[in-house]
Design a protein around this motif. Sequence first.
Motif, PDB file in Angstrom:
ATOM      1  N   ASN A  65      14.572 -19.146  -0.492  1.00  0.00           N
ATOM      2  CA  ASN A  65      13.181 -18.822  -0.808  1.00  0.00           C
ATOM      3  C   ASN A  65      12.243 -19.797  -0.099  1.00  0.00           C
ATOM      4  O   ASN A  65      12.616 -20.933   0.207  1.00  0.00           O
ATOM      5  CB  ASN A  65      12.925 -18.986  -2.314  1.00  0.00           C
ATOM      6  CG  ASN A  65      13.532 -17.890  -3.162  1.00  0.00           C
ATOM      7  OD1 ASN A  65      12.993 -17.558  -4.212  1.00  0.00           O
ATOM      8  ND2 ASN A  65      14.633 -17.305  -2.747  1.00  0.00           N
ATOM      9  N   LYS A  88      27.384 -23.625  -8.676  1.00  0.00           N
ATOM     10  CA  LYS A  88      26.736 -22.333  -8.951  1.00  0.00           C
ATOM     11  C   LYS A  88      27.790 -21.225  -9.076  1.00  0.00           C
ATOM     12  O   LYS A  88      27.666 -20.338  -9.923  1.00  0.00           O
ATOM     13  CB  LYS A  88      25.741 -21.984  -7.837  1.00  0.00           C
ATOM     14  CG  LYS A  88      24.533 -22.897  -7.739  1.00  0.00           C
ATOM     15  CD  LYS A  88      23.628 -22.865  -8.958  1.00  0.00           C
ATOM     16  CE  LYS A  88      22.842 -21.584  -9.103  1.00  0.00           C
ATOM     17  NZ  LYS A  88      21.879 -21.663 -10.240  1.00  0.00           N
ATOM     18  N   SER A 127      19.447 -28.357  -7.449  1.00  0.00           N
ATOM     19  CA  SER A 127      19.409 -27.306  -6.425  1.00  0.00           C
ATOM     20  C   SER A 127      19.530 -27.783  -4.980  1.00  0.00           C
ATOM     21  O   SER A 127      19.536 -26.954  -4.071  1.00  0.00           O
ATOM     22  CB  SER A 127      18.108 -26.520  -6.572  1.00  0.00           C
ATOM     23  OG  SER A 127      17.003 -27.334  -6.224  1.00  0.00           O
ATOM     24  N   ILE A 163      11.038 -22.048  -7.997  1.00  0.00           N
ATOM     25  CA  ILE A 163      11.069 -20.600  -8.251  1.00  0.00           C
ATOM     26  C   ILE A 163      10.707 -20.306  -9.706  1.00  0.00           C
ATOM     27  O   ILE A 163       9.990 -19.349 -10.002  1.00  0.00           O
ATOM     28  CB  ILE A 163      12.452 -20.004  -7.899  1.00  0.00           C
ATOM     29  CG1 ILE A 163      12.867 -20.434  -6.484  1.00  0.00           C
ATOM     30  CG2 ILE A 163      12.404 -18.480  -7.979  1.00  0.00           C
ATOM     31  CD1 ILE A 163      14.278 -20.015  -6.094  1.00  0.00           C
ATOM     32  N   ASP A 175      12.325 -27.151 -19.720  1.00  0.00           N
ATOM     33  CA  ASP A 175      12.597 -27.899 -18.483  1.00  0.00           C
ATOM     34  C   ASP A 175      12.646 -29.373 -18.836  1.00  0.00           C
ATOM     35  O   ASP A 175      11.753 -29.881 -19.530  1.00  0.00           O
ATOM     36  CB  ASP A 175      11.503 -27.609 -17.445  1.00  0.00           C
ATOM     37  CG  ASP A 175      11.891 -28.062 -16.048  1.00  0.00           C
ATOM     38  OD1 ASP A 175      12.235 -29.258 -15.887  1.00  0.00           O
ATOM     39  OD2 ASP A 175      11.867 -27.234 -15.127  1.00  0.00           O
ATOM     40  N   ASP A 187      16.530 -30.784 -22.145  1.00  0.00           N
ATOM     41  CA  ASP A 187      17.683 -30.634 -21.254  1.00  0.00           C
ATOM     42  C   ASP A 187      18.487 -29.406 -21.694  1.00  0.00           C
ATOM     43  O   ASP A 187      18.805 -29.276 -22.885  1.00  0.00           O
ATOM     44  CB  ASP A 187      18.533 -31.909 -21.380  1.00  0.00           C
ATOM     45  CG  ASP A 187      19.630 -31.993 -20.340  1.00  0.00           C
ATOM     46  OD1 ASP A 187      20.098 -30.929 -19.865  1.00  0.00           O
ATOM     47  OD2 ASP A 187      20.021 -33.125 -20.009  1.00  0.00           O
ATOM     48  N   ILE A 188      18.836 -28.532 -20.761  1.00  0.00           N
ATOM     49  CA  ILE A 188      19.611 -27.345 -21.164  1.00  0.00           C
ATOM     50  C   ILE A 188      21.023 -27.723 -21.626  1.00  0.00           C
ATOM     51  O   ILE A 188      21.722 -26.908 -22.215  1.00  0.00           O
ATOM     52  CB  ILE A 188      19.684 -26.245 -20.061  1.00  0.00           C
ATOM     53  CG1 ILE A 188      20.326 -26.775 -18.773  1.00  0.00           C
ATOM     54  CG2 ILE A 188      18.325 -25.642 -19.796  1.00  0.00           C
ATOM     55  CD1 ILE A 188      20.776 -25.664 -17.835  1.00  0.00           C
ATOM     56  N   TYR A 238      27.133 -28.288  -4.588  1.00  0.00           N
ATOM     57  CA  TYR A 238      26.080 -27.434  -5.174  1.00  0.00           C
ATOM     58  C   TYR A 238      26.566 -25.996  -5.304  1.00  0.00           C
ATOM     59  O   TYR A 238      26.541 -25.414  -6.391  1.00  0.00           O
ATOM     60  CB  TYR A 238      24.809 -27.487  -4.308  1.00  0.00           C
ATOM     61  CG  TYR A 238      23.856 -26.344  -4.595  1.00  0.00           C
ATOM     62  CD1 TYR A 238      23.189 -26.255  -5.807  1.00  0.00           C
ATOM     63  CD2 TYR A 238      23.625 -25.332  -3.642  1.00  0.00           C
ATOM     64  CE1 TYR A 238      22.325 -25.191  -6.083  1.00  0.00           C
ATOM     65  CE2 TYR A 238      22.762 -24.269  -3.908  1.00  0.00           C
ATOM     66  CZ  TYR A 238      22.111 -24.208  -5.124  1.00  0.00           C
ATOM     67  OH  TYR A 238      21.267 -23.160  -5.399  1.00  0.00           O
TER      68      TYR A 238
HETATM   69  P1  NAD Z   1      14.151 -26.720  -8.209  1.00  0.00           P
HETATM   70  O1  NAD Z   1      15.058 -27.850  -7.922  1.00  0.00           O
HETATM   71  O2  NAD Z   1      12.820 -26.641  -7.517  1.00  0.00           O
HETATM   72  O3  NAD Z   1      13.856 -26.648  -9.778  1.00  0.00           O
HETATM   73  C1  NAD Z   1      14.843 -26.829 -10.733  1.00  0.00           C
HETATM   74  C2  NAD Z   1      14.156 -27.054 -12.078  1.00  0.00           C
HETATM   75  O4  NAD Z   1      15.183 -27.184 -13.082  1.00  0.00           O
HETATM   76  C3  NAD Z   1      13.315 -28.328 -12.141  1.00  0.00           C
HETATM   77  O5  NAD Z   1      12.076 -28.067 -12.749  1.00  0.00           O
HETATM   78  C4  NAD Z   1      14.154 -29.270 -12.991  1.00  0.00           C
HETATM   79  O6  NAD Z   1      13.389 -30.203 -13.731  1.00  0.00           O
HETATM   80  C5  NAD Z   1      14.874 -28.298 -13.889  1.00  0.00           C
HETATM   81  N1  NAD Z   1      16.133 -28.851 -14.420  1.00  0.00           N
HETATM   82  C6  NAD Z   1      17.122 -29.462 -13.724  1.00  0.00           C
HETATM   83  N2  NAD Z   1      18.103 -29.858 -14.551  1.00  0.00           N
HETATM   84  C7  NAD Z   1      17.729 -29.463 -15.800  1.00  0.00           C
HETATM   85  C8  NAD Z   1      18.331 -29.583 -17.073  1.00  0.00           C
HETATM   86  N3  NAD Z   1      19.509 -30.196 -17.241  1.00  0.00           N
HETATM   87  N4  NAD Z   1      17.675 -29.069 -18.135  1.00  0.00           N
HETATM   88  C9  NAD Z   1      16.472 -28.463 -17.990  1.00  0.00           C
HETATM   89  N5  NAD Z   1      15.850 -28.345 -16.811  1.00  0.00           N
HETATM   90  C10 NAD Z   1      16.481 -28.831 -15.714  1.00  0.00           C
HETATM   91  O7  NAD Z   1      15.013 -25.422  -7.923  1.00  0.00           O
HETATM   92  P2  NAD Z   1      14.587 -23.987  -7.370  1.00  0.00           P
HETATM   93  O8  NAD Z   1      14.621 -24.020  -5.896  1.00  0.00           O
HETATM   94  O9  NAD Z   1      13.358 -23.527  -8.069  1.00  0.00           O
HETATM   95  O10 NAD Z   1      15.833 -23.123  -7.850  1.00  0.00           O
HETATM   96  C11 NAD Z   1      15.831 -22.486  -9.131  1.00  0.00           C
HETATM   97  C12 NAD Z   1      17.116 -21.706  -9.290  1.00  0.00           C
HETATM   98  O11 NAD Z   1      17.229 -20.732  -8.253  1.00  0.00           O
HETATM   99  C13 NAD Z   1      18.372 -22.580  -9.194  1.00  0.00           C
HETATM  100  O12 NAD Z   1      19.286 -22.126 -10.159  1.00  0.00           O
HETATM  101  C14 NAD Z   1      18.881 -22.323  -7.780  1.00  0.00           C
HETATM  102  O13 NAD Z   1      20.281 -22.456  -7.734  1.00  0.00           O
HETATM  103  C15 NAD Z   1      18.456 -20.887  -7.569  1.00  0.00           C
HETATM  104  N6  NAD Z   1      18.210 -20.488  -6.169  1.00  0.00           N
HETATM  105  C16 NAD Z   1      17.358 -21.203  -5.389  1.00  0.00           C
HETATM  106  C17 NAD Z   1      17.094 -20.779  -4.088  1.00  0.00           C
HETATM  107  C18 NAD Z   1      16.107 -21.516  -3.207  1.00  0.00           C
HETATM  108  O14 NAD Z   1      15.950 -21.136  -2.044  1.00  0.00           O
HETATM  109  N7  NAD Z   1      15.409 -22.528  -3.675  1.00  0.00           N
HETATM  110  C19 NAD Z   1      17.710 -19.628  -3.592  1.00  0.00           C
HETATM  111  C20 NAD Z   1      18.583 -18.917  -4.434  1.00  0.00           C
HETATM  112  C21 NAD Z   1      18.805 -19.357  -5.721  1.00  0.00           C
END
Ligand code: NAD
Length: 339
Positions: free
Chosen positions: A183, A157, A85, A12, A33, A59-60, A153
């Motif tokens: 999503n 959150k 995630s 996302i 990231d 890293d955050i 998870y």
């Molecule tokens: P994803 O797993 O595809 O991407 C997560 C990204 O965060 C990756 O690029 C990863 O490298 C980075 N990351 C992980 N740990 C990190 C750290 N310690 N420091 C810096 N970067 C780090 O996830 P996504 O599906 O894109 O989800 C993004 C956000 O949206 C998340 O917070 C998730 O909870 C939320 N969300 C996702 C969905 C969904 O359907 N995928 C729905 C609602 C909310």
Amino acid sequence: MNVLVTGGAGFIGSNFVYHMLNKYPDYKVICVDVLTYAGNLSTLEDALKNPNFKFYKTDICDREAIYKIFEDEKPDVVVNFAAESHVDRSIENPEVFLKTNILGTQVMMDACRKYGNIRYHQVSTDEVYGDLPLDRPDLFFTETTPLHTSSPYSSSKAGADLLVMAYYRTYGLPVTISRCSNNYGPYHFPEKLIPLMIANALNDKPLPVYGEGLNVRDWLYVEDHCKAIDLIIHNGKIGEVYNVGGHNEMKNIDIVKLICAKLGKPESLITYVADRKGHDMRYAIDPTKIHNELGWLPETKFADGIDKTIEWYLNNKTWWETIISGEYMNYYEKMYGNR
Ligand code: NAD
Ligand code: TYD
């Protein structure tokens, strides 16, 4: 405006990076990231060519490095997507979920406090509300539904969401939270239901459906989620939570059968496997608040979104085949190792 996006190499976050760069050519987008297994720099290949985009492999949870980025980049708004995630991984190994999703959120908000009470948006999930029964289609998650999590998870959150609201109340940090449903769309990591089923079906591999496949998710095309966050960071009310979802509930099994039909693959590929532990039955969002307050409505119907998504996976085989083969892990080293 300088927008700092964490997790921008993920599903996302990367879609949001492109949305912002395309819609606001005068904004600067700074992506932080750490590139875990789920982060993929090749996803940001086009963004990296844009002079308004800057990438930090950081890293955050690394407080010192994050503070330095804030000093150098002076963000006006922070959008925190970075997270572990995947529910199944959280069941196997919860610890990194607590670390990134809660402590990482804390570091990002501390940086916002330290460098001028910067506007902070937390990207959360409908999973913090737990699940709804299948036999009560009249029930939906609203912003006042109590948090009631099922997986490590979703618990991580929810913990982060509570901390965000605590920083608002205690320190007056200008925060908002969005809680979105599932999503789907381009750059979705092929460990999640829709991209996994597309990739496996194309490779004539079994399609592993958990339990009986009757669990219901409320699917939203990723661009609609990005538009909702865009609206919230510009017009959202400080201290508020906004639910985001498209009233598009579908059973897992129906999605998998649809993918088979669209790809011309036999349903005999479907394999029922052991259910996920603590598996949530149904998610369903009531998006009335964001509609009434910010005028948001989903624009992409599932019938169109799933066609676009399948087409994207057909046209971008290298992207997901590289991930599946594990080669993408070497990508960053190749691109940046000697710089
Ligand atoms: P994803 O797993 O595809 O991407 C997560 C990204 O965060 C990756 O690029 C990863 O490298 C980075 N990351 C992980 N740990 C990190 C750290 N310690 N420091 C810096 N970067 C780090 O996830 P996504 O599906 O894109 O989800 C993004 C956000 O949206 C998340 O917070 C998730 O909870 C939320 N969300 C996702 C969905 C969904 O359907 N995928 C729905 C609602 C909310
Ligand atoms: P997923 O994409 O992991 O999202 P979430 O669990 O966060 O909703 O899973 C979506 C649904 O699909 C969920 O009910 C679990 C189910 N599922 C399967 O049946 N098989 C699979 O291989 C995967 C990954 C998920």
